[in-house]
Design an enzyme around this catalytic site. Structure first.
Site, PDB file in Angstrom:
ATOM      1  CB  CYS A   1      -0.957  -0.086   1.228  1.00 15.26           C
ATOM      2  SG  CYS A   1      -2.443   1.311   0.731  1.00 15.26           S
TER       3      CYS A   1
ATOM      4  CG  HIS B   1      -3.016  -3.403   3.554  1.00 13.23           C
ATOM      5  ND1 HIS B   1      -2.200  -2.749   4.900  1.00 13.23           N
ATOM      6  CD2 HIS B   1      -3.436  -2.213   2.891  1.00 13.23           C
ATOM      7  CE1 HIS B   1      -2.477  -1.244   4.804  1.00 13.23           C
ATOM      8  NE2 HIS B   1      -2.809  -1.540   3.047  1.00 13.23           N
TER       9      HIS B   1
ATOM     10  CD  GLU C   1      -0.342  -5.442   5.987  1.00 12.93           C
ATOM     11  OE1 GLU C   1      -0.189  -6.041   5.047  1.00 12.93           O
ATOM     12  OE2 GLU C   1      -0.309  -3.990   6.073  1.00 12.93           O
TER      13      GLU C   1
HETATM   14  N1  LIG Z   1      -3.898   1.715   3.737  1.00 20.11           N
HETATM   15  C1  LIG Z   1      -2.405   2.800   3.280  1.00 20.11           C
HETATM   16  O1  LIG Z   1      -1.392   1.411   3.857  1.00 20.11           O
HETATM   17  C2  LIG Z   1      -2.677   3.648   2.662  1.00 20.11           C
HETATM   18  C3  LIG Z   1      -1.905   4.480   1.869  1.00 20.11           C
HETATM   19  C4  LIG Z   1      -2.443   6.176   1.417  1.00 20.11           C
HETATM   20  N2  LIG Z   1      -2.290   6.575   2.755  1.00 20.11           N
HETATM   21  C5  LIG Z   1      -4.119   5.701   0.619  1.00 20.11           C
HETATM   22  O2  LIG Z   1      -4.298   6.318   1.860  1.00 20.11           O
HETATM   23  O3  LIG Z   1      -4.020   5.309  -0.117  1.00 20.11           O
END
Ligand SMILES: NC(=O)CC[C@H](N)C(=O)O
Length: 211
Positions: free
Chosen positions: A57, A178, A180
């Site tokens: 992300c 994600h 993880e």
């Molecule tokens: N869950 C995250 O890592 C968010 C990544 C970034 N801050 C976004 O909103 O796109």
């Protein structure tokens, strides 16, 4: 072990995971300031020497801003923060982080971001496809999130439904979902579809050490 952004040394680590979040508050562009942190200079050098790096992300956003991966992440097409279980199709099970998957396998990983729309020029997109560097693709909607069907294939407008890519050597992988948060039934989706990321990289080192 955690690395400090102001350090240049990676200590004794053999691989690096750039986690999700809101580094520097996503000011300017998500990941665009983090790429200049001292530790990233060493991460880029070691990645180019073959060290496995996984960007999740915000970590993926940092990798594109640091030019370890091509393309860029823009705001989600519907201009909303998206947070849901997301079906993905595994396209490349040959990277350092994906050998414990099967190509063609469908998995479910949490997706939660504001700037998850992957874009690149046609020539770059064609290169990624031709070189098998699209690692994950959005595979459709899992739940009734209320998003119109047109977004189901690509929940955020990512071109060619790209959810994750790798570098030419396959040691650097970035994706918006994600994994993880899908490693233990007690957290996230209640599934463990993200666990193979971490068993794959362990296998890379264990089998490498055994070789
Ligand atoms: N869950 C995250 O890592 C968010 C990544 C970034 N801050 C976004 O909103 O796109």
């Amino acid at each position: 072990m955690p690395l400090w952004h102001k350090d240049r040394s990676l200590g004794q680590v053999d691989a690096v995971v750039l986690p999700g979040g809101f580094s520097y508050g996503d000011y300017l562009r998500a990941g665009s300031i983090s790429r200049f942190s001292p530790v990233m200079g060493t991460v880029v050098e070691r990645a180019r020497e073959g060290m496995p790096v996984l960007g999740i992300c915000n970590g993926f956003q940092v990798l594109t801003e640091a030019h370890l991966l091509p393309g860029a992440m823009l705001g989600n097409e519907h201009l909303h923060f998206i947070c849901r279980d997301q079906k993905l199709r595994v396209e490349n099970a040959g990277t350092a982080w994906t050998t414990d998957y099967e190509a063609g396998q469908e998995i479910h990983i949490p997706l939660k971001n504001m700037d998850g729309r992957y874009v690149a020029d046609e020539r770059t997109l064609d290169m990624l496809e031709a070189e098998g560097r699209v690692v994950f693709r959005y595979a459709g909607d899992d739940d009734s999130t209320g998003y119109p069907p047109t977004e189901q294939a690509s929940p955020n407008g990512s071109l060619r439904r790209i959810a994750g890519i790798c570098n030419a050597e396959g040691n650097v992988v970035g994706l918006m979902p994600h994994p993880e948060h899908a490693t233990d039934p007690l957290v996230g989706t209640g599934r463990t579809d993200g666990l193979p990321f971490f068993t794959s990289i362990l296998r890379t080192f264990v089998e490498g050490a055994a070789a």
